[in-house]
Design an enzyme around this catalytic site. Structure first.
Site, PDB file in Angstrom:
ATOM      1  N   ASP A  10      -5.823  -8.782  -4.334  1.00 25.60           N
ATOM      2  CA  ASP A  10      -6.112  -7.422  -3.870  1.00 25.60           C
ATOM      3  C   ASP A  10      -4.885  -6.932  -3.118  1.00 25.60           C
ATOM      4  OD1 ASP A  10      -7.638  -5.078  -3.177  1.00 25.60           O
ATOM      5  OD2 ASP A  10      -7.918  -5.918  -1.181  1.00 25.60           O
ATOM      6  N   SER A  11      -4.869  -5.639  -2.801  1.00 20.64           N
ATOM      7  CA  SER A  11      -3.769  -5.093  -2.012  1.00 20.64           C
ATOM      8  C   SER A  11      -3.767  -5.651  -0.590  1.00 20.64           C
ATOM      9  CB  SER A  11      -3.914  -3.574  -1.921  1.00 20.64           C
ATOM     10  OG  SER A  11      -5.100  -3.269  -1.229  1.00 20.64           O
ATOM     11  N   CYS A  73      -9.790  -5.688  -6.894  1.00 18.30           N
ATOM     12  CA  CYS A  73      -9.279  -4.412  -6.390  1.00 18.30           C
ATOM     13  C   CYS A  73      -9.576  -3.329  -7.431  1.00 18.30           C
ATOM     14  CB  CYS A  73      -7.763  -4.540  -6.193  1.00 18.30           C
ATOM     15  SG  CYS A  73      -6.971  -3.005  -5.713  1.00 18.30           S
ATOM     16  N   GLU A 154      -8.061  -2.328   7.393  1.00 17.39           N
ATOM     17  CA  GLU A 154      -6.979  -3.323   7.503  1.00 17.39           C
ATOM     18  C   GLU A 154      -6.613  -3.561   8.971  1.00 17.39           C
ATOM     19  OE1 GLU A 154      -5.039  -5.249   5.309  1.00 17.39           O
ATOM     20  OE2 GLU A 154      -6.344  -4.740   3.640  1.00 17.39           O
ATOM     21  N   CYS A 187     -14.334   0.477  -3.806  1.00 16.18           N
ATOM     22  CA  CYS A 187     -13.123  -0.112  -3.225  1.00 16.18           C
ATOM     23  C   CYS A 187     -13.601  -1.394  -2.560  1.00 16.18           C
ATOM     24  CB  CYS A 187     -12.515   0.836  -2.188  1.00 16.18           C
ATOM     25  SG  CYS A 187     -11.201   0.065  -1.215  1.00 16.18           S
ATOM     26  N   HIS A 189     -12.596  -2.954  -0.142  1.00 17.86           N
ATOM     27  CA  HIS A 189     -12.596  -2.949   1.324  1.00 17.86           C
ATOM     28  C   HIS A 189     -13.941  -2.422   1.874  1.00 17.86           C
ATOM     29  CE1 HIS A 189      -8.237  -3.408   0.936  1.00 17.86           C
ATOM     30  NE2 HIS A 189      -8.124  -3.504   2.247  1.00 17.86           N
TER      31      HIS A 189
HETATM   32  N1  DGL Z   1      -9.305  -2.861  -2.059  1.00 17.57           N
HETATM   33  C1  DGL Z   1      -8.688  -1.979  -2.942  1.00 17.57           C
HETATM   34  C2  DGL Z   1      -9.555  -1.311  -3.949  1.00 17.57           C
HETATM   35  O1  DGL Z   1     -10.576  -1.855  -4.296  1.00 17.57           O
HETATM   36  C3  DGL Z   1      -7.414  -1.300  -2.598  1.00 17.57           C
HETATM   37  C4  DGL Z   1      -7.353  -0.447  -1.423  1.00 17.57           C
HETATM   38  C5  DGL Z   1      -5.945   0.089  -1.171  1.00 17.57           C
HETATM   39  O2  DGL Z   1      -5.037  -0.719  -1.115  1.00 17.57           O
HETATM   40  O3  DGL Z   1      -5.772   1.298  -1.043  1.00 17.57           O
HETATM   41  O4  DGL Z   1      -9.250  -0.262  -4.442  1.00 17.57           O
END
Ligand code: DGL
Length: 272
Positions: A10-11, A73, A154, A187, A189
């Site tokens: 993931d990012s 992600c 984050e 997302c 997150h």
């Molecule tokens: N967790 C990520 C997603 O599902 C990326 C969030 C990001 O880096 O902007 O899109």
């Protein structure tokens, strides 16, 4: 049987949310996770940058002999899933969007109003809408990007009024205007702020794609006779910037004390 690890990336730390449901469903599987914490967020970056970062991380996982790559992600899944599949012929590469779209198609009908929230890149790609319309043309789907949420998560700003205000900034009007009754957390997150969303909008049904991933991974591994059979002892979590938040989040999500955390930096020139 295949006891090699599954590679997740993931990012940042969001993709960690895909791992707890997998650990519950398949406790013998070994995990290598990569969070690109030095370059997060991806969600407002150019697709060419996301593609370059993602291939670099996927190569890193392949070098560690993973048996499958899970793109934990939505932003990456909506940008370059097919490219990554072509890059590693013979290696299963799973994205996070299809399992969630299938759940919407299974659980919702013409009477529901489905909302998708995600990053700018995910929402712009219309990956969810396209797939849900294909699987279930009756259900109306609307979407909105919420770019301020990932940086707050984050930073670990979760149980705080700034987070609640940010959620309300994006969702108050969106949910009431489109009469949304089912919200997809598009997302990885966002499961970390699911409790905030449920508290603010108690009548909303929530679909969390990270929970759907475990079933999809299990089906794929079982079909290829690749499930692990030896008990897993060592999961490894890599980050491109070993922030305190990353380590705290691993502790918070997994409540496990035995894991390895490692650092890997990239020095990449992005070609546009
Ligand atoms: N967790 C990520 C997603 O599902 C990326 C969030 C990001 O880096 O902007 O899109």
């Amino acid at each position: 049987m295949d006891n090699r690890p599954i590679g997740f990336f993931d990012s940042g730390l969001g993709g960690l949310t895909c791992i707890s449901p997998l650990m519950r469903a398949l406790p013998k599987e070994r995990i290598i996770y990569f969070g690109d914490t030095a370059r997060t967020p991806y969600g407002s970056k150019a697709p060419s940058t996301i593609r370059a970062f993602s291939s670099e991380i996927a190569d890193f996982l392949v070098e560690r002999n993973v048996k499958m790559i899970v793109i934990a992600c939505n932003t990456v899944s909506s940008t370059c899933l097919e490219e990554l599949r072509l890059r590693y012929p013979g290696l299963p590469v799973l994205g996070v969007i299809r399992p969630a779209a299938e759940r919407v198609a299974r659980d919702c009908g013409g009477g529901n109003h489905v909302g998708i929230i995600g990053t700018k890149v995910t929402i712009r790609s219309q990956a969810y809408e396209t797939l849900i319309r294909e699987l279930d043309p009756q259900t109306p789907v609307r979407s909105i990007s919420c770019p301020a949420l990932v940086p707050l998560i984050e930073e670990g700003i979760i149980e705080h009024e700034i987070m609640d205000l940010s959620i309300r900034y994006y969702l108050d009007h969106f949910l009431s205007y489109y009469k949304i009754d089912t919200l997809v957390l598009g997302c990885t997150h966002y499961p970390l702020i699911r409790a905030n969303i449920e508290r603010l909008y108690p009548s909303l049904s929530i679909i969390d794609p990270s929970e759907e991933m475990a079933g999809s991974i299990r089906r794929e591994l079982a079909a290829a006779d690749m499930l692990a059979e030896e008990p897993c002892t060592d999961n490894t979590f890599y980050a491109s910037d070993l922030s305190e938040n990353f380590v705290n989040m691993i502790n918070r999500i997994f409540e496990i004390s035995e894991f390895k955390v490692a650092f890997k930096s990239f020095d990449l020139e992005v070609k546009r």
